[in-house]
Scaffold this motif. Structure first.
Motif, PDB file in Angstrom:
ATOM      1  N   ILE A 184       0.827  -1.212   0.000  1.00  0.00           N
ATOM      2  CA  ILE A 184       0.000   0.000   0.000  1.00  0.00           C
ATOM      3  C   ILE A 184       0.861   1.261   0.000  1.00  0.00           C
ATOM      4  N   TYR A 185       1.963   1.245   0.753  1.00  0.00           N
ATOM      5  CA  TYR A 185       2.798   2.443   0.815  1.00  0.00           C
ATOM      6  C   TYR A 185       3.741   2.596  -0.375  1.00  0.00           C
ATOM      7  N   THR A 186       3.977   1.541  -1.122  1.00  0.00           N
ATOM      8  CA  THR A 186       4.861   1.669  -2.279  1.00  0.00           C
ATOM      9  C   THR A 186       4.115   1.782  -3.604  1.00  0.00           C
ATOM     10  N   ILE A 187       2.818   1.492  -3.627  1.00  0.00           N
ATOM     11  CA  ILE A 187       2.076   1.571  -4.889  1.00  0.00           C
ATOM     12  C   ILE A 187       2.063   2.987  -5.477  1.00  0.00           C
ATOM     13  N   VAL A 235      -3.818  12.925 -10.705  1.00  0.00           N
ATOM     14  CA  VAL A 235      -5.200  12.644 -10.313  1.00  0.00           C
ATOM     15  C   VAL A 235      -5.500  11.151 -10.520  1.00  0.00           C
ATOM     16  N   TRP A 236      -5.103  10.628 -11.671  1.00  0.00           N
ATOM     17  CA  TRP A 236      -5.339   9.209 -11.937  1.00  0.00           C
ATOM     18  C   TRP A 236      -4.507   8.330 -11.015  1.00  0.00           C
ATOM     19  N   PHE A 258      -6.066   4.885  -4.374  1.00  0.00           N
ATOM     20  CA  PHE A 258      -7.183   4.752  -3.440  1.00  0.00           C
ATOM     21  C   PHE A 258      -7.960   3.459  -3.678  1.00  0.00           C
ATOM     22  N   ILE A 259      -8.242   3.151  -4.934  1.00  0.00           N
ATOM     23  CA  ILE A 259      -9.013   1.939  -5.243  1.00  0.00           C
ATOM     24  C   ILE A 259      -8.245   0.689  -4.823  1.00  0.00           C
ATOM     25  N   LEU A 260      -6.948   0.633  -5.123  1.00  0.00           N
ATOM     26  CA  LEU A 260      -6.150  -0.528  -4.727  1.00  0.00           C
ATOM     27  C   LEU A 260      -6.038  -0.649  -3.210  1.00  0.00           C
ATOM     28  N   THR A 261      -5.822   0.460  -2.535  1.00  0.00           N
ATOM     29  CA  THR A 261      -5.723   0.445  -1.074  1.00  0.00           C
ATOM     30  C   THR A 261      -7.045   0.026  -0.446  1.00  0.00           C
ATOM     31  N   TYR A 262      -8.134   0.573  -0.948  1.00  0.00           N
ATOM     32  CA  TYR A 262      -9.456   0.222  -0.436  1.00  0.00           C
ATOM     33  C   TYR A 262      -9.727  -1.272  -0.617  1.00  0.00           C
TER      34      TYR A 262
END
Length: 135
Positions: A26-29, A47-48, A54-58
């Motif tokens: 999550i912190y390296t994505i 922005v993208w 956000f979507i991957l972390t969620y």
């Protein structure tokens, strides 16, 4: 079967390593999504990157929370199986089968032995006393 599933603990190093890998991911994505080379239109690309991060972390945090909820499905949490309701449903099905096969008299004897109120096809389960040894 189920008892072995409940009593077998998940090894702590497995849980620790999966959470560590999720946090590192999550912190390296965001760093992976950023291009190393400079881009001409950076204002649109960040922005993208934020949306995809956000979507991957969620998603990954959601999977982690689901895994925590499913760790003990037979407890007292809100999302756990209602084993007492399953037992009541099995008892009611047994009562109906005995009632159809042997008659209401034997079904009422079963209800009396189980500590329930007598009556034809009584569906109030609040009076069930599972585990009592009344004769």
């Amino acid at each position: 079967g189920v008892t072995k599933f409940i009593t077998t603990p998940v090894p702590f190093p497995l849980i620790q390593m999966t959470r560590t890998i999720i946090l590192i991911y999550i912190y390296t994505i965001p760093l992976i999504l950023l291009k190393i080379e400079g881009t001409k239109d950076f204002s649109e690309e960040w922005v993208w990157n934020c949306i995809s991060t956000f979507i991957l972390t969620y998603g990954f945090m959601g999977l982690e929370l689901v895994a925590i909820e499913l760790d003990d499905p037979f407890g007292d949490d809100e999302n756990d199986f209602d084993t007492l309701a399953f037992a009541r449903m099995v008892f009611e099905d047994t009562y109906l089968l005995i009632s159809e096969a042997d008659g209401e008299e034997w079904a009422n004897k079963l209800r009396k032995k189980m500590g329930c109120q007598e009556g034809p096809r009584n569906t109030s389960f609040s009076s069930f006393n599972f585990g009592s040894s009344s004769s």
